[in-house]
Design an enzyme around this catalytic site. Structure first.
Site, PDB file in Angstrom:
ATOM      1  CG  HIS A  52      39.538  97.521  56.848  1.00  0.00           C
ATOM      2  ND1 HIS A  52      40.150  96.301  56.819  1.00  0.00           N
ATOM      3  CD2 HIS A  52      38.560  97.455  55.913  1.00  0.00           C
ATOM      4  CE1 HIS A  52      39.549  95.524  55.916  1.00  0.00           C
ATOM      5  NE2 HIS A  52      38.585  96.208  55.346  1.00  0.00           N
ATOM      6  CD  GLU A 112      40.368  94.733  45.424  1.00  0.00           C
ATOM      7  OE1 GLU A 112      40.143  95.400  46.452  1.00  0.00           O
ATOM      8  OE2 GLU A 112      41.262  93.865  45.359  1.00  0.00           O
ATOM      9  CD  GLN A 162      36.650  98.509  47.751  1.00  0.00           C
ATOM     10  OE1 GLN A 162      36.416  97.865  48.758  1.00  0.00           O
ATOM     11  NE2 GLN A 162      36.023  98.320  46.610  1.00  0.00           N
ATOM     12  CG  LEU A 198      38.416  90.432  45.579  1.00  0.00           C
ATOM     13  CD1 LEU A 198      37.834  90.000  46.914  1.00  0.00           C
ATOM     14  CD2 LEU A 198      38.206  91.924  45.369  1.00  0.00           C
ATOM     15  CB  SER A 199      44.350  89.520  41.776  1.00  0.00           C
ATOM     16  OG  SER A 199      43.454  88.442  41.674  1.00  0.00           O
ATOM     17  CD  GLU A 200      43.884  93.024  47.009  1.00  0.00           C
ATOM     18  OE1 GLU A 200      44.412  91.894  47.110  1.00  0.00           O
ATOM     19  OE2 GLU A 200      42.695  93.249  47.321  1.00  0.00           O
TER      20      GLU A 200
END
Lengths: 332, 322
Positions: free
Chosen positions: B128, B29, B80, B56-58
């Protein structure tokens, strides 16, 4: 010798398609017997009833095209050309199996033939096929990738993400949905909001529904999609309407899970892809193919059951492609 | 000699491998504009076929990489956020990692999963700030956690060249580290070989990632009282057990400082293996995050769950007294 007659027929000919559906049918019936006898442990997800799809799609492919398959994958693997003896040996966990006995029914693979493996996680293979298709395009040439999946997979987010990537990047992928009406025991009407082709259409992917019991209808749809992919036209989705003749998994033979009415199963089995395709052959041709298939499947069973079991010392051989060894368990 | 930052070392390793091997490509990304800085300049240099911005399609792009790897490519995926690895755990652990064995050795899946900015970034809160390298070690996925710029360069290079999937955690707290190096001297660092950053006689401190720098600082602070050896495994899987054994044979004492949660974390494995294999003169001590820690937002709370220098100094003192 019977073997020589069918070899001369292309996979997409009527005789070729019949040979494939007949081979898958007899292979699966014998495999179920081997589950019952205990020669195949863990059971299998029989493909019986859905043979037209594997036969039709793979007849539209070249040997250098790739496929990704499902937990119900024997049909795809055989239709793409895997040796029946080594495939059955894999189901029986033998050292001579396609995967040296490390994969079994749900992971059968033959990379030399573009069979990137059956896959036990529903919906997982679409993104793998998309990556393989991208890599094929990067190499130049016009190879395509096929992702086989069932109706249950259309509710998996990763598959929908893969449809988006494939459409976005115009990847040469064919998404083949085998809609047999049930995700294990849950009906499509209880599981799928909207439609399966609607999911493809939402991403701008040409999407069609075909009779998945007729090998020729599947082949025609697959050829159109494969031609489009080879020409740079991007992915397609083909929904094949079919019916699973046997259990979701052979454990149902003992567990007797009730979710399909007897009448439904009876009527579902009335349209049989083996009969539909067989009726297109002369009696002589059909009998020749039947005899050849019996010979092939007999030989496959003999090969599988006559093959050695893998040595437990090498249980974790191939864990790493680099040959790295893991620390032992036990008390070591 | 020129200064090399940790972040620049990752960037340099990516650029060098992209230039060296046409099979290598980078995806993830915002890699085109290099939001994390790690891919800076690569899109301009190598173009859209080698540096792919993904939606955004991990889950899909992680298995997309597997499919490409099965077809001869060497993808490097940038994540990320460390917690995105949870989202793609099935695709890494259950798919990519298992292909080699399940296919009886037919398949290889040379994918590198690069996490620039793992662990707490101070102030990024619960979703995160994790550092889940022990999960991958448990699963048997090769996992590197470089501490220094030269090891970041060397381990990322080895990861890309390795025929198996490799996760590379680049701790947020180490990204700013700089070292004075000769660029010509940079090269691959083999997976599974630890590094003694500081030799000592009294106690071995196993430190992972950014905590190596904390361990070196504590060793220096305590230098008048105790001689501390700092052992950096560099890869947490495979782990350099022989290297650690040699160190502990010299010191006889063991402290592990590890940014995992305590329960089933990496330190737990090191201490367990030490109990089985090594002759320790005193019981080992772990300095870790608490069991099941969720990193709270407020800075003081965030810091409260990170292993720190005071805890490490106390642990060293403790093993020396026993």
């Amino acid at each position: 010798m019977a073997l020589l007659t069918a070899v001369a027929h292309a996979p997409g000919s009527d005789v070729g398609l019949y040979r494939t559906v007949r081979l898958i049918r007899r292979f699966e019936e014998r495999a179920v017997e081997l589950v019952r006898s205990g020669d195949i442990v863990g059971g299998i997800h029989p493909y019986t009833g859905q043979e037209a799809i594997a036969a039709g799609v793979c007849a539209a492919l070249r040997v250098d095209d790739v496929i990704t398959s499902t937990h119900r994958g024997h049909g795809h693997v055989l239709a793409k050309g895997a040796d029946p003896g080594r495939t059955l040996a894999e189901l029986a966990g033998r050292a001579t199996g396609l995967n040296r006995g490390r994969g079994g029914s749900m992971h059968a693979a033959d990379f030399a033939l573009g069979i990137l493996g059956a896959n036990a996680i529903v919906g997982a293979n679409g993104a793998i096929a998309a990556g393989a298709a991208w890599a094929a395009r990067q190499e130049g040439g016009d190879r395509v990738a096929v992702s086989f999946f069932g109706d249950g997979a259309v509710n998996q987010g990763v598959l929908l993400e893969a449809l988006n990537l494939a459409a976005l990047w115009r990847l040469p992928v064919l998404f083949v949905c085998e809609n047999n009406g049930y995700a294990t025991t849950l009906t499509v009407s209880d599981a799928v909001a909207g439609t399966i082709t609607g999911r493809g259409a939402a991403f701008g992917i040409p999407s069609a529904t075909v009779d998945g019991m007729d090998p020729r209808a599947v082949l025609d749809a697959a050829r159109e999609a494969v031609d489009r992919a080879r020409a740079g036209g991007g992915p397609s989705l083909v929904e094949c309407l079919t019916y699973r003749f046997d259990a979701h998994h052979t454990w149902e033979h003992k567990a007797r899970v009730r979710y399909r009415a007897d009448d439904e199963v009876r009527s579902g089995r009335e349209r049989d892809p083996v009969t539909i395709q067989g009726d297109r052959l002369s009696d002589e041709d059909r009998e020749r193919v039947d005899a050849e298939v019996e010979y092939t499947v007999d030989a496959a069973v003999a090969f599988a059951l006559g093959s050695p079991h893998p040595d437990p010392v090498g249980a974790l051989d191939h864990l790493y492609a680099t040959g790295m060894r893991a620390r032992p368990g036990g008390g070591g | 000699m020129p200064w090399l930052s940790y972040q620049k070392a990752l960037n340099r390793a990516l650029g060098d491998e992209l230039a060296r091997d046409p099979a290598v490509f980078v995806l993830g990304e915002d890699v085109r504009v290099a939001v994390s800085n790690v891919t800076a300049g690569l899109f301009k240099r190598f173009g859209p076929d080698r540096v792919l911005d993904t939606p955004l399609s991990e889950q899909a792009f992680t298995s997309f990489a597997t499919g490409a790897a099965l077809s001869g490519r060497r993808p490097v995926i940038e994540f990320q956020i460390p917690a995105l690895l949870y989202l793609a755990f099935e695709q890494i652990v259950n798919q990519a990692h298992k292909f080699s064995l399940m296919t009886g050795g037919q398949a290889r899946v040379p994918v590198t999963y690069l996490v620039p900015g793992s662990g707490s970034k101070t102030g990024w809160a619960g979703q995160h700030s994790d550092h889940p390298y022990a999960l991958f070690a448990h699963a048997g996925v090769k996992t590197a956690v470089p501490a220094t710029p030269e090891d970041a360069y060397g381990l990322l290079t080895s990861a890309i060249r390795d025929d198996d999937p490799v996760v590379v955690f680049a701790p947020a707290a180490a990204l700013g580290k700089r070292v004075d190096v000769d660029h010509e001297g940079l090269g691959p660092v083999p997976l599974g070989v630890g590094r003694v950053h500081r030799e000592g006689q009294d106690v071995t401190v196993v430190a992972i990632g950014h905590l190596v720098h904390d361990a070196l600082a504590v060793a220096e602070e305590l230098a008048d009282e105790v001689s501390v050896e700092v052992f950096d495994p560099r890869t947490v899987y495979p782990f350099d057990w022989d290297g650690l054994a040699a160190s502990v044979a010299r010191t006889g004492r063991l402290v592990v400082v590890d940014d995992s949660n305590r329960m089933c974390g990496l330190a737990a494995e090191v201490v367990a293996t030490a109990a089985e294999r090594f002759d320790l003169v005193s019981p080992p001590v772990r300095v870790t995050r608490p069991d099941g820690a969720v990193v709270p937002f407020a800075l003081a709370l965030d810091h409260a769950v990170q292993p720190d220098r005071a805890q490490l100094a106390a642990a060293i003192t403790k093993v020396l007294k026993q």
